[in-house]
Design an enzyme around this catalytic site. Structure first.
Site, PDB file in Angstrom:
ATOM      1  N   SER A  50     -36.276  81.476  -4.153  1.00 42.22           N
ATOM      2  CA  SER A  50     -35.296  80.716  -3.360  1.00 42.22           C
ATOM      3  C   SER A  50     -34.582  79.742  -4.281  1.00 42.22           C
ATOM      4  CB  SER A  50     -36.027  79.926  -2.268  1.00 42.22           C
ATOM      5  OG  SER A  50     -35.141  79.018  -1.633  1.00 42.22           O
ATOM      6  N   TYR A  63     -42.288  73.136   0.214  1.00 41.85           N
ATOM      7  CA  TYR A  63     -41.640  74.442  -0.010  1.00 41.85           C
ATOM      8  C   TYR A  63     -41.049  74.486  -1.418  1.00 41.85           C
ATOM      9  CZ  TYR A  63     -38.582  78.493   1.007  1.00 41.85           C
ATOM     10  OH  TYR A  63     -37.955  79.713   0.996  1.00 41.85           O
TER      11      TYR A  63
HETATM   12  P1  NAP Z   1     -38.399  85.735   8.124  1.00 40.52           P
HETATM   13  O1  NAP Z   1     -37.382  86.480   8.909  1.00 40.52           O
HETATM   14  O2  NAP Z   1     -39.163  84.642   8.785  1.00 40.52           O
HETATM   15  O3  NAP Z   1     -39.403  86.788   7.464  1.00 40.52           O
HETATM   16  C1  NAP Z   1     -40.595  86.387   6.846  1.00 40.52           C
HETATM   17  C2  NAP Z   1     -41.472  87.618   6.710  1.00 40.52           C
HETATM   18  O4  NAP Z   1     -42.662  87.242   5.997  1.00 40.52           O
HETATM   19  C3  NAP Z   1     -41.907  88.162   8.057  1.00 40.52           C
HETATM   20  O5  NAP Z   1     -41.833  89.567   8.035  1.00 40.52           O
HETATM   21  C4  NAP Z   1     -43.362  87.701   8.168  1.00 40.52           C
HETATM   22  O6  NAP Z   1     -44.098  88.671   8.911  1.00 40.52           O
HETATM   23  C5  NAP Z   1     -43.773  87.734   6.710  1.00 40.52           C
HETATM   24  N1  NAP Z   1     -44.946  86.912   6.439  1.00 40.52           N
HETATM   25  C6  NAP Z   1     -45.085  85.583   6.597  1.00 40.52           C
HETATM   26  N2  NAP Z   1     -46.333  85.207   6.267  1.00 40.52           N
HETATM   27  C7  NAP Z   1     -46.981  86.343   5.901  1.00 40.52           C
HETATM   28  C8  NAP Z   1     -48.300  86.619   5.469  1.00 40.52           C
HETATM   29  N3  NAP Z   1     -49.215  85.645   5.363  1.00 40.52           N
HETATM   30  N4  NAP Z   1     -48.642  87.896   5.167  1.00 40.52           N
HETATM   31  C9  NAP Z   1     -47.735  88.883   5.285  1.00 40.52           C
HETATM   32  N5  NAP Z   1     -46.472  88.692   5.696  1.00 40.52           N
HETATM   33  C10 NAP Z   1     -46.111  87.424   6.004  1.00 40.52           C
HETATM   34  O7  NAP Z   1     -37.709  85.033   6.848  1.00 40.52           O
HETATM   35  P2  NAP Z   1     -36.855  85.630   5.629  1.00 40.52           P
HETATM   36  O8  NAP Z   1     -35.683  84.755   5.474  1.00 40.52           O
HETATM   37  O9  NAP Z   1     -36.639  87.088   5.771  1.00 40.52           O
HETATM   38  O10 NAP Z   1     -37.856  85.308   4.426  1.00 40.52           O
HETATM   39  C11 NAP Z   1     -38.233  86.265   3.460  1.00 40.52           C
HETATM   40  C12 NAP Z   1     -38.412  85.565   2.119  1.00 40.52           C
HETATM   41  O11 NAP Z   1     -37.167  85.016   1.708  1.00 40.52           O
HETATM   42  C13 NAP Z   1     -39.400  84.407   2.120  1.00 40.52           C
HETATM   43  O12 NAP Z   1     -40.161  84.456   0.921  1.00 40.52           O
HETATM   44  C14 NAP Z   1     -38.500  83.178   2.125  1.00 40.52           C
HETATM   45  O13 NAP Z   1     -39.140  82.067   1.563  1.00 40.52           O
HETATM   46  C15 NAP Z   1     -37.358  83.682   1.287  1.00 40.52           C
HETATM   47  N6  NAP Z   1     -36.081  82.981   1.431  1.00 40.52           N
HETATM   48  C16 NAP Z   1     -35.460  82.869   2.630  1.00 40.52           C
HETATM   49  C17 NAP Z   1     -34.254  82.179   2.711  1.00 40.52           C
HETATM   50  C18 NAP Z   1     -33.509  81.999   4.011  1.00 40.52           C
HETATM   51  O14 NAP Z   1     -32.600  81.142   4.073  1.00 40.52           O
HETATM   52  N7  NAP Z   1     -33.810  82.753   5.044  1.00 40.52           N
HETATM   53  C19 NAP Z   1     -33.692  81.624   1.571  1.00 40.52           C
HETATM   54  C20 NAP Z   1     -34.342  81.766   0.359  1.00 40.52           C
HETATM   55  C21 NAP Z   1     -35.529  82.451   0.295  1.00 40.52           C
HETATM   56  P3  NAP Z   1     -45.337  88.379   9.876  1.00 40.52           P
HETATM   57  O15 NAP Z   1     -45.094  87.047  10.522  1.00 40.52           O
HETATM   58  O16 NAP Z   1     -45.299  89.537  10.808  1.00 40.52           O
HETATM   59  O17 NAP Z   1     -46.528  88.396   8.966  1.00 40.52           O
END
Ligand code: NAP
Length: 245
Positions: A131, A144
């Site tokens: 991120s 975070y």
């Molecule tokens: P999201 O829609 O909330 O997806 C998060 C995913 O991670 C879900 O599929 C969740 O599935 C899974 N997860 C969470 N804890 C887990 C665990 N303990 N074991 C296995 N799976 C787990 O959010 P997203 O934006 O797609 O996030 C994906 C990645 O991108 C993350 O690493 C986040 O930090 C990063 N990111 C996001 C943003 C943003 O603005 N959205 C920006 C920069 C980076 P379950 O709950 O079903 O396990």
């Protein structure tokens, strides 16, 4: 030629789900993991991916998930997220610990477990979703920020440890992406989450997945080390252009 296998963690929503879909479209055989198995099947079944329960914070879960994987060319360490936006003076220890387990220990465990298979593939790649929070800190982001700075340091070390091995190490660092990220961050408060994206044309999960597929489909000798991708409306973590509503 048999398709290459890609493993995507956290594919039950958002960026992980988009990565699974686009990697299948790019010709990979895809295995996906997450904790919410019904949601995971909604992603995996229509695209012919294999869905298995996975909690990256639990070593036993990682072990049983990875034991079922015969070969692995690409590991997408995507599972992760943020919990809360409290200032450091009001830190909730459990949230910080959970963020460290999700964003640092989880990718480390998955990488450690699959590394022998990535090396044995003769053309392996670890792609980690970090991120911009791993490049710059912001008020309320302390836990975070620490976790995402941490995983970037881990992947930097890994790239050096694997020098000479047939494994590439890539980090994709997105800015604002509209997914369930903020709903999770704010404990299910969808109204508060929607204010994060108000007036901003955020990235979509598909925008980030396209970067993952780009990195995964370069020739084997080309390593995309790191890629920062932000919306045009975002200059930094906290400096956003918002259209008046
Ligand atoms: P999201 O829609 O909330 O997806 C998060 C995913 O991670 C879900 O599929 C969740 O599935 C899974 N997860 C969470 N804890 C887990 C665990 N303990 N074991 C296995 N799976 C787990 O959010 P997203 O934006 O797609 O996030 C994906 C990645 O991108 C993350 O690493 C986040 O930090 C990063 N990111 C996001 C943003 C943003 O603005 N959205 C920006 C920069 C980076 P379950 O709950 O079903 O396990």
């Amino acid at each position: 030629m048999a398709p290459k296998t890609a493993v995507v963690t956290g594919a039950s929503s958002g960026i992980g789900a988009a990565c699974a879909r686009q990697l299948v479209e790019a010709g990979f055989s895809v295995v996906v993991g997450a904790r919410r198995l019904p949601r995971l099947h909604e992603v995996a079944d229509p695209i012919g991916a294999t869905a298995r329960s996975l909690d990256v914070t639990d070593q036993a879960s990682v072990d049983s998930f990875c034991a079922e994987i015969d070969e692995c060319h690409v590991l997408v360490n995507n599972a992760g997220g943020a919990l809360g936006l409290e200032p450091i003076a009001e830190t909730v220890d459990e949230k910080w610990e959970q963020m460290f387990h999700m964003n640092v220990m989880g990718p480390m465990r998955m990488t450690r477990a699959l590394l022998p298979k990535l090396i044995a593939s003769g053309d392996g790649q670890v792609i980690t979703i970090g991120s911009i929070a791993g490049h710059e800190s912001y008020p309320g982001g302390g836990g975070y920020n620490a976790a995402k700075h941490g995983i970037r340091a881990v992947m930097h070390a890994l790239r050096q440890e694997l020098l000479g091995q047939p494994v590439r190490v890539t980090q994709i660092d997105p800015g604002m992406v509209e997914t369930e990220f903020s709903i999770v961050r704010f404990g299910g408060d969808a109204d508060r989450a929607s204010t994060v994206y108000r007036g901003v044309e955020a990235l979509t999960a598909d925008d980030v997945a396209a970067c993952v597929v780009f990195a995964a489909t370069r020739p084997s000798h080309v390593n995309i080390d790191a890629l920062i991708v932000k919306p045009r409306d975002q200059a930094s973590a906290t400096n956003l252009y918002r259209r008046p509503s």
